[in-house]
Design an enzyme around this catalytic site. Structure first.
Site, short mmCIF file in Angstrom:
data_model
loop_
_atom_site.label_atom_id
_atom_site.label_comp_id
_atom_site.label_asym_id
_atom_site.label_seq_id
_atom_site.Cartn_x
_atom_site.Cartn_y
_atom_site.Cartn_z
N GLU A 119 0.84 -1.19 0.00
CA GLU A 119 0.00 0.00 0.00
C GLU A 119 0.88 1.25 0.00
O GLU A 119 1.89 1.32 0.70
CB GLU A 119 -0.94 0.00 1.20
CG GLU A 119 -2.07 -1.01 1.06
CD GLU A 119 -3.00 -1.03 2.25
OE1 GLU A 119 -4.22 -1.11 2.04
OE2 GLU A 119 -2.52 -0.97 3.39
N CYS A 133 4.27 8.57 0.57
CA CYS A 133 4.92 7.65 1.50
C CYS A 133 5.08 6.30 0.82
O CYS A 133 4.10 5.66 0.46
CB CYS A 133 4.09 7.52 2.76
SG CYS A 133 4.88 6.54 4.06
N CYS A 140 8.46 -6.61 7.38
CA CYS A 140 9.47 -5.91 8.17
C CYS A 140 10.07 -6.88 9.19
O CYS A 140 9.39 -7.78 9.68
CB CYS A 140 8.84 -4.71 8.88
SG CYS A 140 10.01 -3.62 9.69
N CYS A 144 9.05 -3.36 15.94
CA CYS A 144 8.83 -2.27 16.89
C CYS A 144 7.50 -2.48 17.58
O CYS A 144 6.48 -2.71 16.94
CB CYS A 144 8.86 -0.92 16.16
SG CYS A 144 10.47 -0.55 15.41
N CYS A 147 4.24 -0.56 16.57
CA CYS A 147 3.95 -0.45 15.14
C CYS A 147 3.17 -1.66 14.64
O CYS A 147 3.61 -2.80 14.80
CB CYS A 147 5.25 -0.30 14.35
SG CYS A 147 5.02 -0.13 12.57
N GLY A 195 8.94 -1.53 5.98
CA GLY A 195 10.32 -2.01 5.82
C GLY A 195 11.35 -1.02 6.33
O GLY A 195 11.07 0.13 6.65
N GLU A 196 12.58 -1.50 6.44
CA GLU A 196 13.73 -0.71 6.84
C GLU A 196 14.56 -0.41 5.60
O GLU A 196 15.20 -1.29 5.04
CB GLU A 196 14.57 -1.47 7.87
CG GLU A 196 15.94 -0.91 8.16
CD GLU A 196 15.92 0.56 8.55
OE1 GLU A 196 16.52 1.37 7.81
OE2 GLU A 196 15.32 0.90 9.60
N SER A 227 13.76 7.39 6.13
CA SER A 227 13.63 7.15 7.56
C SER A 227 14.20 5.78 7.92
O SER A 227 13.90 4.78 7.28
CB SER A 227 12.15 7.21 7.96
OG SER A 227 12.00 6.88 9.33
N SER A 249 13.80 7.19 13.28
CA SER A 249 12.67 6.71 14.06
C SER A 249 13.17 6.46 15.49
O SER A 249 13.65 5.38 15.81
CB SER A 249 12.12 5.42 13.42
OG SER A 249 10.92 5.02 14.03
N LEU A 250 13.07 7.48 16.33
CA LEU A 250 13.75 7.48 17.63
C LEU A 250 12.86 6.93 18.76
O LEU A 250 13.12 5.86 19.30
CB LEU A 250 14.22 8.89 17.96
CG LEU A 250 15.10 9.04 19.21
CD1 LEU A 250 16.42 8.31 19.03
CD2 LEU A 250 15.33 10.51 19.52
N HIS A 251 11.88 7.72 19.19
CA HIS A 251 10.80 7.29 20.09
C HIS A 251 11.19 7.08 21.54
O HIS A 251 10.33 6.85 22.39
CB HIS A 251 10.12 6.02 19.57
CG HIS A 251 9.78 6.07 18.12
ND1 HIS A 251 8.98 7.06 17.59
CD2 HIS A 251 10.16 5.29 17.07
CE1 HIS A 251 8.87 6.87 16.28
NE2 HIS A 251 9.57 5.82 15.94
N ASN A 326 -1.49 6.06 16.89
CA ASN A 326 -2.75 5.55 16.37
C ASN A 326 -2.99 4.15 16.94
O ASN A 326 -2.34 3.19 16.53
CB ASN A 326 -2.72 5.46 14.84
CG ASN A 326 -2.91 6.82 14.19
OD1 ASN A 326 -3.85 7.53 14.49
ND2 ASN A 326 -1.98 7.18 13.32
N CYS A 369 -0.89 6.64 10.28
CA CYS A 369 0.29 5.92 10.75
C CYS A 369 -0.09 4.65 11.50
O CYS A 369 -0.84 4.69 12.46
CB CYS A 369 1.09 6.85 11.67
SG CYS A 369 2.54 6.09 12.40
#
Length: 404
Positions: A119, A133, A140, A144, A147, A195-196, A227, A249-251, A326, A369
């Site tokens: 998507e 995006c 993946c 995380c 996610c 994905g990374e 990212s 992508s820290l968080h 979300n 997201c």
């Protein structure tokens, strides 16, 4: 050389002779111009002395004008067009589903191959005019914990052609051909989907070279953001190969918490990550790093965490995107209260860091997201693996000003 199969154009055969004759078509959409020159020469379709000129013609037809058939390339001889069609393709993958949100967000479900669907989301009014995006992998490996995409196993990397196809399909739907059309709606690309990207850096780098080429789609590298969750050994290569803007992508601001939220941190802890970021090629006030920080109630949203974040990123030209979480079925987290998010942002602002709070987009079509996995799985049963991406509008307005 990036190669992808166009199975729809391979006639099935039960004989060994027929199987041997069915060669995969090389997708020219996934080749940079130097790669296209080499492919045309090696194929024998174009003689060496004319390959560079012919590659430029084809590249412009595909990426500037958006054609999907060699027959449309009017300045190429008919005989050459026929020979090209025997060995190559410039066709798009199939758009299985298209949805448009009440806020203008658009989402496409794209079938890259049998059982392989991704998507892609266009978010209006982000960056200069709108951001796309895109995904770099099918599935993946990062897991995380906050996610939804992380609940899916990795299937495979996307090819450069499949990455570029996401951009082409968006341009088709937005009527953005030719690529030099004034007041175009698509100005930014963000590799913030499934994905990374740094685990597929070769294909990502080729896709960025194609997307940014001035003879084609011509989106500036300063309007392309990649990212990563922090694959430290690849950061330098990303900067050198792509000159793309960097998002992290820290968080979390400490290793124990980040180990839970972003398990990759166990391999590349914060001290290594921050050192890699500070050494990122081209980093400056005009090329700031974006830190993505999802706001999780009672987990990482306290004033103390905000002050710790200021200390962690001190001295780095940066901006922090605060992303309201979300919720999704089965998640252990809740979104921070709005007051907590505003307090967090105020602390960052007082320290001199821009910290926009990203408004969730496309929720009514599950394009926000972390939401893109669910309903396609419930409603559709057409593929072996259902795939998704987490659309994150992290394009920086100040990067667009610098690129202008």
């Amino acid at each position: 050389m990036s190669v992808t199969l166009d199975l729809s154009r391979m006639a099935p055969s039960s004989s060994k002779e027929g199987a041997a004759a069915a060669k995969p078509l090389i997708n020219l959409s996934g080749l940079t111009r130097p790669q296209m020159v080499a492919a045309l020469t090696e194929s024998g379709v174009v003689e060496h002395g004319k390959a560079k000129m012919r590659a430029t013609q084809i590249f412009r037809w595909v990426h500037h004008r958006g054609v999907t058939d060699f027959a449309q390339m009017s300045d190429v001889a008919k005989e050459t067009r026929a020979r090209l069609a025997e060995q190559f393709t410039v066709a798009r993958p199939e758009v299985v589903e298209r949805q448009v949100s009440k806020d203008g967000t658009r989402k496409w479900l794209i079938r890259m191959a049998p059982g392989i669907e991704v998507e892609t989301v266009y978010i209006p009014s982000v960056g200069r005019s709108g951001a796309l995006c895109v995904s770099s992998q099918v599935g993946c490996t990062l897991n995380c914990s906050f996610c939804h995409t992380g609940t899916q196993a990795l299937v495979r990397n996307l090819t450069a052609a499949e990455i570029v196809a996401q951009v082409q399909i968006a341009k088709d739907d937005l009527a953005e051909w030719p690529s030099d059309k004034e007041d175009r709606l698509l100005s930014n690309i963000v590799f913030m989907g499934m994905g990374e990207p740094l685990y597929n850096l070769g294909q990502v780098a080729d896709a960025i070279e194609i997307i940014s080429d001035n003879e084609g789609i011509a989106i500036s590298r300063r309007r392309i953001t990649v990212s990563t969750s922090g694959v430290v050994p690849q950061l330098d290569a990303l900067g050198e190969k792509t000159q793309a803007m960097l998002a992290i992508s820290l968080h979390a601001t400490n290793d124990p918490l980040r180990d839970v939220l972003v398990p990759l941190n166990k391999k590349y802890p914060l001290d290594q990550l921050m050192a890699g970021i500070r050494a990122y090629p081209g980093i400056s006030n005009a090329r700031r790093v974006t830190f993505e920080y999802v706001m999780l109630k009672g987990v990482n949203d306290s004033p103390d965490e905000a002050r710790a974040l200021v200390k962690l990123i001190k001295g780095i030209p940066a901006k922090v995107n605060l992303i309201p979480f979300n919720p999704w079925p089965g998640s252990d987290y809740q979104c921070s209260d709005w007051t907590a998010i505003e307090t967090f942002a105020a602390i960052l602002n007082r320290a001199g860091y821009s910290s926009p709070i990203r408004t969730p987009r496309g929720r009514d079509i599950l394009a926000a997201c972390g939401q893109l996995k669910s309903e396609s799985e419930k409603v559709r049963a057409s593929a072996m693996r259902k795939l998704s991406m987490a659309a994150m509008a992290g394009v920086l307005d100040d990067e667009d000003e610098a690129a202008a």
